[in-house]
Design a protein around this motif. Structure first.
Motif, PDB file in Angstrom:
ATOM      1  N   ASN A 160       0.682  -1.603  -0.255  1.00 34.14           N
ATOM      2  CA  ASN A 160       0.036  -0.338  -0.001  1.00 34.14           C
ATOM      3  C   ASN A 160       1.012   1.077   0.071  1.00 34.14           C
ATOM      4  O   ASN A 160       2.247   1.872   0.184  1.00 34.14           O
ATOM      5  N   TYR A 204      -4.853   9.032  -7.356  1.00 35.95           N
ATOM      6  CA  TYR A 204      -5.083   7.938  -6.967  1.00 35.95           C
ATOM      7  C   TYR A 204      -6.256   7.937  -6.221  1.00 35.95           C
ATOM      8  O   TYR A 204      -5.823   7.013  -5.229  1.00 35.95           O
ATOM      9  N   LYS A 205      -6.863   8.284  -6.616  1.00 35.47           N
ATOM     10  CA  LYS A 205      -8.279   7.778  -5.446  1.00 35.47           C
ATOM     11  C   LYS A 205      -8.523   6.305  -5.422  1.00 35.47           C
ATOM     12  O   LYS A 205      -8.766   5.661  -6.794  1.00 35.47           O
ATOM     13  N   GLY A 206      -8.975   5.840  -4.700  1.00 34.10           N
ATOM     14  CA  GLY A 206      -8.873   3.833  -4.375  1.00 34.10           C
ATOM     15  C   GLY A 206      -7.764   3.593  -4.484  1.00 34.10           C
ATOM     16  O   GLY A 206      -8.134   2.448  -3.812  1.00 34.10           O
ATOM     17  N   LYS A 207      -6.749   3.953  -4.967  1.00 29.90           N
ATOM     18  CA  LYS A 207      -4.906   3.804  -5.403  1.00 29.90           C
ATOM     19  C   LYS A 207      -4.344   3.651  -4.130  1.00 29.90           C
ATOM     20  O   LYS A 207      -4.312   3.007  -3.246  1.00 29.90           O
ATOM     21  N   LYS A 244      -4.653   5.386   0.189  1.00 29.42           N
ATOM     22  CA  LYS A 244      -6.024   5.699   0.939  1.00 29.42           C
ATOM     23  C   LYS A 244      -6.054   6.745   2.259  1.00 29.42           C
ATOM     24  O   LYS A 244      -6.868   6.464   2.914  1.00 29.42           O
ATOM     25  N   ASP A 265     -11.990  12.770  -2.719  1.00 28.78           N
ATOM     26  CA  ASP A 265     -11.896  11.923  -2.147  1.00 28.78           C
ATOM     27  C   ASP A 265     -12.687  11.620  -0.732  1.00 28.78           C
ATOM     28  O   ASP A 265     -11.665  11.803   0.551  1.00 28.78           O
ATOM     29  N   SER A 284     -13.730   8.993   1.107  1.00 26.59           N
ATOM     30  CA  SER A 284     -13.137   7.601   1.710  1.00 26.59           C
ATOM     31  C   SER A 284     -11.673   7.807   2.740  1.00 26.59           C
ATOM     32  O   SER A 284     -11.246   6.592   3.372  1.00 26.59           O
TER      33      SER A 284
END
Length: 557
Positions: free
Chosen positions: A125, A336-339, A341, A396, A398
């Motif tokens: 990650n 990079y949304k979702g990649k 976090k 983003d 989240s």
């Protein structure tokens, strides 16, 4: 020379050659007293079973290292070690503003994308670092936005053009007085005069690039040297139109080299480059790396300080800088949304000495760093961080959003940061966690480590050790070589940091620990004039006593 100056010099040298993970910490003030703990059995019989991430799982979810694209892409053994010991990485430089934003304001994520691919393909990650910082910014571009707001006074004399023959009127046919035009290497192209000019004359220079060369300079136009004051900022402008979207590279080169890429479009447009020229007799060159037809005219180099301008209002300046901040954050987070976090949204907002917000009232940008330091708070005030968090959240919702700071081993900095976080949250900022960098040394006290973890935990936010290293050569001695006792003391320090983190931060608030680099040779602290060995692995990737100290703390030994 004090620690701060030494570190700034080191950063400049190593950033220039791409040799080090750049830290977000520039000075570590030595503390008093040495840790009294010893590390059980490390010197002779270390517990070697397992890995850091394998033993961290029960204590905290994320074990990380700072990494660089160059090493991760070229050294399989290094990559394997990171993959074996960690589940999270932080990019040392690749996501910082200056690594992405070009002088013309365009964005280039090529290296960041490549490093992200390597990491995700290997199950790692990525922690995003960093969206809003005062250092490693493209200040050339940002200051240029402000300079562009200056409006000439109607009827006032214009600054003199320091460049000769920038109107391309002199010459005959396809030759232009004062300019040497070249087409060679693997490129094919030609130069010619056209009547469609943009300065009220009769000629402009047309460059036709049939086949781009392997090098941008395979097709280039070289002007005549002119005189300037080295270290002063000048404004270079050119009227350009192209047959389609293309690129024209402006280069300032004689004994030195500086460049910017202009992204051109059909139709006349004026392109401006605000450049701090580093030599007294530069030469302006145009390089053409893309195919197409380009028409250039009205090239000027002026000293803006010699003109008469109406300065923009504070509100006008704030608006353009706010837009630049928003554009960078939203573009980067969206990409990079979702990649990615979790993000360091705001980095190092507090000044040294008194813990006030870092702005022009308490921090002066060194002359050597005018191109890469930019004080957002000077233009946006205390709201700069609020805006940064709002832009990240809106892009983003989240993602976990952090604020990151160094020298939190000192109450003046720690209390100021916590107070600022409370202020931002009261105004609606989503701040999920606080990162404490922890660039510490062998003299850092256990009491100061405990104190920062206790106070950070009391905020109720997630707590992350974000850039941990333990310097041994605090005196910056050129001939330094660590003794066995110093290596053991370093291991004890790493062990105590982990122990204190686990003791004083509730499990639900522990994001994890990131060490700022894997091997000693890549550390920002290890410079030729003052070698240091602050990390867990030697250059050959062998584990140091420090590694085992960290590991034993995870195991509760």
């Amino acid at each position: 020379m004090n620690n701060k100056v030494l570190a700034q010099v080191a950063l400049a040298i190593f950033t220039a050659f791409g040799l080090t993970v750049s830290s977000c910490k520039k000075d570590a003030v030595p503390l008093t007293n040495t840790p009294t703990d010893t590390v059980k059995n490390i010197a002779t019989k270390p517990d070697t079973t397992g890995t850091l991430i394998g033993n961290a799982g029960a204590a905290f979810p994320n074990m990380g290292f700072a990494v660089l694209y160059g090493t991760m892409s070229s050294n399989p053994t290094y990559l394997a070690a990171v993959k074996r010991e960690a589940n999270y990485v932080t990019f040392g430089n690749e996501l910082k503003n200056a690594s992405i934003v070009k002088n013309d304001g365009s964005f280039d994520y090529t290296t960041a994308d490549a490093l992200l691919a390597i990491c995700t393909n290997n199950g790692l990650n990525v922690f995003g670092h960093t969206l809003c910082w005062y250092s490693q910014q493209n200040a050339v571009y940002l200051n240029g936005l402000i300079s562009a707001l200056n409006k000439p006074v109607t009827g006032a004399p214009k600054p003199a053009n320091l460049l000769s023959y920038g109107d391309f009127e002199a010459g005959a046919g396809s030759t232009f007085t004062g300019w040497t035009n070249l087409a060679g290497g693997t490129a094919t192209g030609s130069f010619s005069a056209v009547a469609d000019d943009n300065d009220g004359g009769s000629r402009a220079m047309q460059v036709t690039v049939n086949t781009p060369g392997a090098n941008a300079y395979d097709i280039q136009s070289i002007g005549t040297a002119f005189s300037v004051t080295a270290g002063k900022t000048y404004q270079v402008s050119a009227s350009i139109k192209s047959s389609g979207t293309g690129t024209v590279r402006m280069v300032m080169q004689n004994t030195g080299y500086q460049q910017t890429d202009l992204k051109t479009n059909p139709g006349w447009a004026t392109y401006t480059w605000n450049v701090t020229i580093n030599e007294t007799s530069p030469i302006l060159r145009f390089n053409f790396p893309d195919a197409g037809v380009y028409v250039i005219d009205n090239v000027t180099v002026v000293d803006p300080a010699t003109g008469t301008y109406v300065a923009p209002t504070k509100a006008q300046t704030a608006a353009v800088i706010d837009t630049a901040l928003k554009t960078f954050i939203t573009t980067t987070v969206k990409r990079y949304k979702g990649k990615i976090k979790a993000w360091d949204v705001v980095n190092e907002p507090m000044s040294d000495g008194n813990g006030a917000l870092r702005d022009s009232a308490n921090y002066t940008i060194p002359a050597a760093n005018t191109g890469n330091q930019f004080l957002w708070a000077h233009y946006l005030g205390r709201a700069f961080a609020l805006k940064a968090f709002q832009y990240a959240k809106a892009t983003d919702a989240s993602a976990l959003l952090f604020i990151n700071e160094y020298n939190l081993e000192y109450n003046f900095k720690l209390d100021s940061l916590i107070g600022y976080v409370k202020e931002l949250k009261a105004k609606g900022a989503q701040i999920d966690g606080i990162g404490t960098q922890m660039h510490i040394n062998l003299q850092t006290t256990q009491a100061s480590i405990d104190n920062e973890f206790v106070k950070l935990a009391a905020t109720g936010l997630m707590v992350r050790v974000s850039e941990l290293d333990v310097t041994m050569n605090s005196s910056k001695t050129a001939s330094f070589s660590p003794t066995s006792a110093q290596l053991a003391a370093q291991a004890a320090m790493y062990k105590y940091v982990v122990q204190s983190y686990l003791k004083n931060v509730p499990k639900a608030q522990r994001f994890g620990i990131t060490v700022w680099g894997l091997t000693d040779n890549e550390s920002w602290l290890n410079i030729p004039s003052a070698p240091d060995y602050p990390l867990l692995f030697n250059q050959n990737l062998s584990k140091k006593a420090a590694y085992y100290g960290f590991l034993e703390a995870l195991k509760g030994i």
